[in-house]
Write an enzyme that holds these catalytic residues in place. Structure first.
Site, PDB file in Angstrom:
ATOM      1  N   TYR A   1      -4.214   2.173  15.937  1.00 22.85           N
ATOM      2  CA  TYR A   1      -3.018   2.333  16.776  1.00 22.85           C
ATOM      3  C   TYR A   1      -3.298   2.054  18.250  1.00 22.85           C
ATOM      4  O   TYR A   1      -2.592   1.279  18.870  1.00 22.85           O
ATOM      5  CB  TYR A   1      -2.378   3.713  16.551  1.00 22.85           C
TER       6      TYR A   1
ATOM      7  N   HIS B   1      -3.183  10.929   0.600  1.00 29.00           N
ATOM      8  CA  HIS B   1      -2.627  10.762   1.958  1.00 29.00           C
ATOM      9  C   HIS B   1      -2.123  12.149   2.386  1.00 29.00           C
ATOM     10  O   HIS B   1      -0.940  12.342   2.669  1.00 29.00           O
ATOM     11  CB  HIS B   1      -1.538   9.692   1.953  1.00 29.00           C
TER      12      HIS B   1
ATOM     13  N   GLU C   1      -7.349   8.346   6.304  1.00 27.81           N
ATOM     14  CA  GLU C   1      -7.678   9.001   7.567  1.00 27.81           C
ATOM     15  C   GLU C   1      -8.239  10.410   7.393  1.00 27.81           C
ATOM     16  O   GLU C   1      -7.645  11.395   7.852  1.00 27.81           O
ATOM     17  CB  GLU C   1      -6.457   9.038   8.495  1.00 27.81           C
TER      18      GLU C   1
ATOM     19  N   ARG D   1       0.853  -1.186   0.000  1.00 27.09           N
ATOM     20  CA  ARG D   1       0.000   0.000   0.000  1.00 27.09           C
ATOM     21  C   ARG D   1       0.889   1.236   0.000  1.00 27.09           C
ATOM     22  O   ARG D   1       1.638   1.483   0.949  1.00 27.09           O
ATOM     23  CB  ARG D   1      -0.900   0.003   1.243  1.00 27.09           C
TER      24      ARG D   1
HETATM   25  C1  GBH Z   1      -1.265   7.369  10.650  1.00 29.44           C
HETATM   26  O1  GBH Z   1      -1.877   8.323  11.443  1.00 29.44           O
HETATM   27  C2  GBH Z   1      -0.934   7.943   9.311  1.00 29.44           C
HETATM   28  O2  GBH Z   1      -1.823   7.468   8.325  1.00 29.44           O
HETATM   29  C3  GBH Z   1       0.490   7.711   8.885  1.00 29.44           C
HETATM   30  O3  GBH Z   1       0.807   8.559   7.827  1.00 29.44           O
HETATM   31  C4  GBH Z   1       1.400   7.890  10.070  1.00 29.44           C
HETATM   32  O4  GBH Z   1       2.751   7.883   9.730  1.00 29.44           O
HETATM   33  C5  GBH Z   1       1.099   6.791  11.039  1.00 29.44           C
HETATM   34  O5  GBH Z   1      -0.252   6.750  11.355  1.00 29.44           O
HETATM   35  C6  GBH Z   1       1.899   6.862  12.338  1.00 29.44           C
HETATM   36  O6  GBH Z   1       1.597   8.011  13.050  1.00 29.44           O
HETATM   37  O7  GBH Z   1      -2.644  10.360  21.875  1.00 29.44           O
HETATM   38  O8  GBH Z   1      -1.620   8.351  22.652  1.00 29.44           O
HETATM   39  O9  GBH Z   1      -3.940   8.325  22.129  1.00 29.44           O
HETATM   40  C7  GBH Z   1      -2.045   7.942  12.796  1.00 29.44           C
HETATM   41  C8  GBH Z   1      -3.021   8.773  13.573  1.00 29.44           C
HETATM   42  C9  GBH Z   1      -3.381   9.918  15.596  1.00 29.44           C
HETATM   43  C10 GBH Z   1      -2.900   7.569  15.705  1.00 29.44           C
HETATM   44  C11 GBH Z   1      -3.013  10.052  17.019  1.00 29.44           C
HETATM   45  C12 GBH Z   1      -2.611   7.698  17.198  1.00 29.44           C
HETATM   46  C13 GBH Z   1      -3.113   9.205  19.177  1.00 29.44           C
HETATM   47  C14 GBH Z   1      -2.286   8.441  20.139  1.00 29.44           C
HETATM   48  N1  GBH Z   1      -2.724   8.797  14.982  1.00 29.44           N
HETATM   49  N2  GBH Z   1      -3.231   8.840  17.759  1.00 29.44           N
HETATM   50  S1  GBH Z   1      -2.652   8.893  21.821  1.00 29.44           S
END
Ligand code: GBH
Length: 441
Positions: free
Chosen positions: A290, A124, A169, A80
């Site tokens: 995540y 993206h 996202e 991807r």
């Molecule tokens: C993705 O976004 C993206 O698509 C990608 O480009 C990026 O590199 C990858 O993830 C890694 O970051 O405050 O501790 O609860 C991820 C979006 C938003 C996921 C914030 C985790 C909060 C963690 N993120 N989120 S916390």
């Protein structure tokens, strides 16, 4: 980490890795590429923690042959990647820049020659800057521009890309890009960013139609989800949990799956017919996961209807995010129970973690935490399949250490270590581990 053998996955399960254009490509001025909002943002002092930009990143634009060889070595069945809109349409509108499309044409052919399915994301987050100057995703017209761009890409690659992903996202692009300004384009609109949700969803729906007209391959969207962990048992806490769920988990899924906007989002600038366009059938729901989020009722007078609280009692990644594999199973069964028949098959389009990953004296990179992380999340997917959820693929974020948006080069998510001074790639121990999992297909 359990020592029990990893259970087998269904035949045909798609094993992959994910990346995105601005995070790996570099080649910022190559072959007629125009500026995107991320070029502008990264070059604005104070926006990126280490002052870095994606001008060079992993120099993938010039090293994609080596990177495809690394993928072939993993034995994955899918890759991807994302297509940079400003390579295809440097001004955001008009005829395609053939040299920009040539790059993806070669990449797709190299992948197919290596037996890897190309899975292409169209957006993206790297909007052409001229479209931002015309209002960006706050402007409804951008949805139509996006569908035109999708048509140009599909005209060139529609015979070979195996799965299309329209948007990555859209929630993060709305909230961090336009709500709090942590991401490009750096706007601080809080809930006034809502039109960005609607216009992205409309762009998605219009792009689905454009892709269907040119390509028989499947179409998907990649949404990010975070299950709610309620940190309190009062009615006010439950109301806060519901508000967070509506914003983070339902705003971009309810309308896609034919339910219209969730309660509280009646202000979206919807015109007659929009909801039908948005609810065009998709073949796969991409899920980026995540971690879950701790939620409780906000203080009196707080700007948001919930308060986010760091979850205690879990290991943490190098990004300080909690490691909660069972949250992925919970999320998948929640999607299944909530959307029922309307839910298409799911592919996990991103799952991964950042650690420091310092090479040892022999230049090897040992990352047992990442192995434990991926092991736990794959088992959670397997358990969800046993629960009856139709999950047909898993993509690790990411193939390479890369440019992590506002965090610059300070967060390493790769299965492959990258030295950003020399561009030397070194597979980590998690690369060998993932290769062994993939080899079981
Ligand atoms: C993705 O976004 C993206 O698509 C990608 O480009 C990026 O590199 C990858 O993830 C890694 O970051 O405050 O501790 O609860 C991820 C979006 C938003 C996921 C914030 C985790 C909060 C963690 N993120 N989120 S916390």
């Amino acid at each position: 980490m359990t020592t029990a053998p990893m259970p087998a996955f269904p035949a045909g399960f798609r094993w992959g890795v994910s990346t995105s254009a601005y995070q790996i490509e570099g080649g910022a001025d190559a072959d007629g590429r125009g500026p995107s909002i991320w070029d502008t943002f990264a070059h604005t002092p104070g926006r990126i923690v280490d002052g870095s930009t994606g001008d060079v990143a992993c120099d993938h634009y010039h090293r994609h042959g080596e990177d495809v060889a690394l993928m072939a070595g993993l034995g994955i069945s899918a890759y991807r990647f994302s297509i940079a809109w400003p390579r295809v349409q440097p001004g955001g509108t008009g005829a395609a820049n053939p040299a920009g499309l040539d790059f993806y044409d070669r990449l797709v052919d190299d992948l197919l020659a290596a037996g890897i399915d190309p899975v292409a994301t169209l957006f993206h987050w790297d909007l052409p800057q001229p479209l931002e100057d015309a209002g960006g995703w706050l402007n409804r017209d951008t949805a139509h521009r996006f569908a035109e761009y999708a048509d140009l890409v599909a005209a060139r690659l529609g015979d070979r890309v195996k799965l299309w992903i329209t948007l990555n996202e859209p929630f993060i692009h709305m909230s961090l890009g336009h709500g709090t300004g942590v991401h490009a384009p750096g706007r601080f609109l809080l809930f006034d960013a809502l039109p960005v949700a609607h216009h992205q969803l409309l762009g998605h729906g219009l792009a689905v139609a454009a892709l269907r007209a040119r390509s028989t391959s499947g179409v998907a969207i990649a949404n990010n989800y975070s299950p709610v962990r309620l940190l309190g048992g009062t009615d006010a806490d439950r109301a806060a949990g519901a508000a967070y769920d509506a914003l983070h988990n339902r705003l971009f899924t309810d309308p896609l799956l034919g339910r219209g906007y969730p309660p509280g989002f009646e202000d979206a600038p919807v015109r007659d017919g929009d909801l039908d366009i948005i609810a065009a059938p998709i073949d796969v729901l991409g899920v980026n996961y995540y971690n879950p989020t701790g939620i409780r009722a906000p203080e009196e007078g707080a700007p948001l209807p919930f308060e986010m609280v760091p979850l205690e009692g879990y290991p943490r990644t190098g990004f300080d995010w909690p490691v909660v594999p069972e949250g992925l199973r919970e999320l998948l069964t929640w999607l299944h129970d909530t959307y029922g028949e309307a839910l298409p098959p799911i592919q996990i389009t991103e799952s991964g973690c950042a650690y420091d990953d310092v090479p040892d004296a022999d230049g090897r990179v040992h990352d047992p935490e990442r192995i434990a992380y991926l092991d736990g999340h794959l088992r959670a997917v397997r358990a969800a399949i046993d629960d009856g959820v139709d999950v047909t693929g898993y993509f690790v974020w990411s193939l390479l250490d890369n440019w992590e948006w506002a965090e610059g080069f300070t967060k390493r998510f790769g299965l492959v270590h990258v030295d950003f001074d020399t561009q030397v790639r070194t597979p980590k121990s998690s690369y060998a581990w993932y290769r062994d999992q993939v080899g079981r297909r």
